[in-house]
Design an enzyme around this catalytic site. Structure first.
Site, mmCIF file in Angstrom:
data_model
loop_
_atom_site.group_PDB
_atom_site.id
_atom_site.type_symbol
_atom_site.label_atom_id
_atom_site.label_comp_id
_atom_site.label_asym_id
_atom_site.label_seq_id
_atom_site.Cartn_x
_atom_site.Cartn_y
_atom_site.Cartn_z
ATOM 1 N N GLU A 88 0.837 -1.211 0.000
ATOM 2 C CA GLU A 88 0.000 0.000 0.000
ATOM 3 C C GLU A 88 0.870 1.259 0.000
ATOM 4 O O GLU A 88 0.592 2.248 0.677
ATOM 5 C CB GLU A 88 -0.972 -0.002 1.187
ATOM 6 C CG GLU A 88 -1.855 -1.230 1.281
ATOM 7 C CD GLU A 88 -2.823 -1.412 0.118
ATOM 8 O OE1 GLU A 88 -3.046 -0.446 -0.641
ATOM 9 O OE2 GLU A 88 -3.358 -2.521 -0.039
ATOM 10 N N ILE A 172 -10.960 3.254 1.413
ATOM 11 C CA ILE A 172 -10.498 1.872 1.429
ATOM 12 C C ILE A 172 -11.620 0.958 0.944
ATOM 13 O O ILE A 172 -12.762 1.070 1.376
ATOM 14 C CB ILE A 172 -10.048 1.468 2.855
ATOM 15 C CG1 ILE A 172 -8.957 2.423 3.374
ATOM 16 C CG2 ILE A 172 -9.566 0.022 2.883
ATOM 17 C CD1 ILE A 172 -7.729 2.516 2.499
#
Length: 193
Positions: A88, A172
């Site tokens: 990420e 997210i």
């Protein structure tokens, strides 16, 4: 020679799977890895890098205030580190990318970063922007659009599967919220052609 690597792609190209395989390869040879992931992404649990194919590994968390160079340097006082892997990586700040370049340049440890190149509006994330600028080696991990072409864009979808064109850069989500598509289908779905 240690290098800063950036493996980038759209969603669902196997970034986390590739990271986990790389970490496994080091550990299989009795070499220590430090694996990091963004604290903001807790879809599969806090402090875990998890692949869609079901494999996972515990990871250290980075937050916006984390000084990665200092943290990795402290870890070196406890044990040798052969490689740092960051999942990420699009969520890294400019300063954190710089800190990771110091890990490579000063501590002589390779750093492998994995992340999205762009968001749902086709804009670079901060971490991706500076990794693209400063990494020693760039590698695109490829996935495909539903038409079979290379997917290099991502669409954000609402609960009804409709394209969302505006909103916060960071939200997210997984397959329920995002769809990787080629440029043509990105333009079509966004009403640009």
């Amino acid at each position: 020679m240690a290098k800063l690597y950036f493996y980038y792609s759209t969603m669902n190209a196997g970034k986390s799977t590739t990271l986990l395989q790389s970490s496994y390869n080091y550990r299989e040879r009795d070499m220590n890895t430090l694996v990091y992931t963004a604290a903001i992404d807790d879809r599969f649990g806090v402090g875990k890098v998890t692949s869609r194919i079901g494999i996972s590994q515990d990871a250290f968390l980075f937050r916006s205030e984390t000084n990665l160079f200092d943290e990795i340097n402290e870890h070196l006082k406890k044990e040798k580190v052969h490689c740092v892997l960051v999942d990420e990586a699009q969520f890294l700040s400019k300063q954190q990318v710089y800190q990771l370049s110091d890990v490579v340049d000063k501590l002589k440890i390779p750093v492998l970063c994995y992340g999205l190149r762009t968001d749902f509006q086709a804009e670079l994330f901060e971490g991706s922007k500076y990794l693209l600028a400063w990494a020693d080696q760039l590698e695109e991990l490829k996935t495909i659009c539903y038409c079979g072409r290379k997917a290099n864009f991502v669409l954000r979808l609402n609960d009804q599967g409709e394209v969302i064109k505006e909103g916060a850069q960071i939200q997210i989500g997984g397959n329920d919220s995002y769809l990787s598509v080629c440029r043509l289908h990105y333009k079509e779905k966004c009403g640009q052609i």
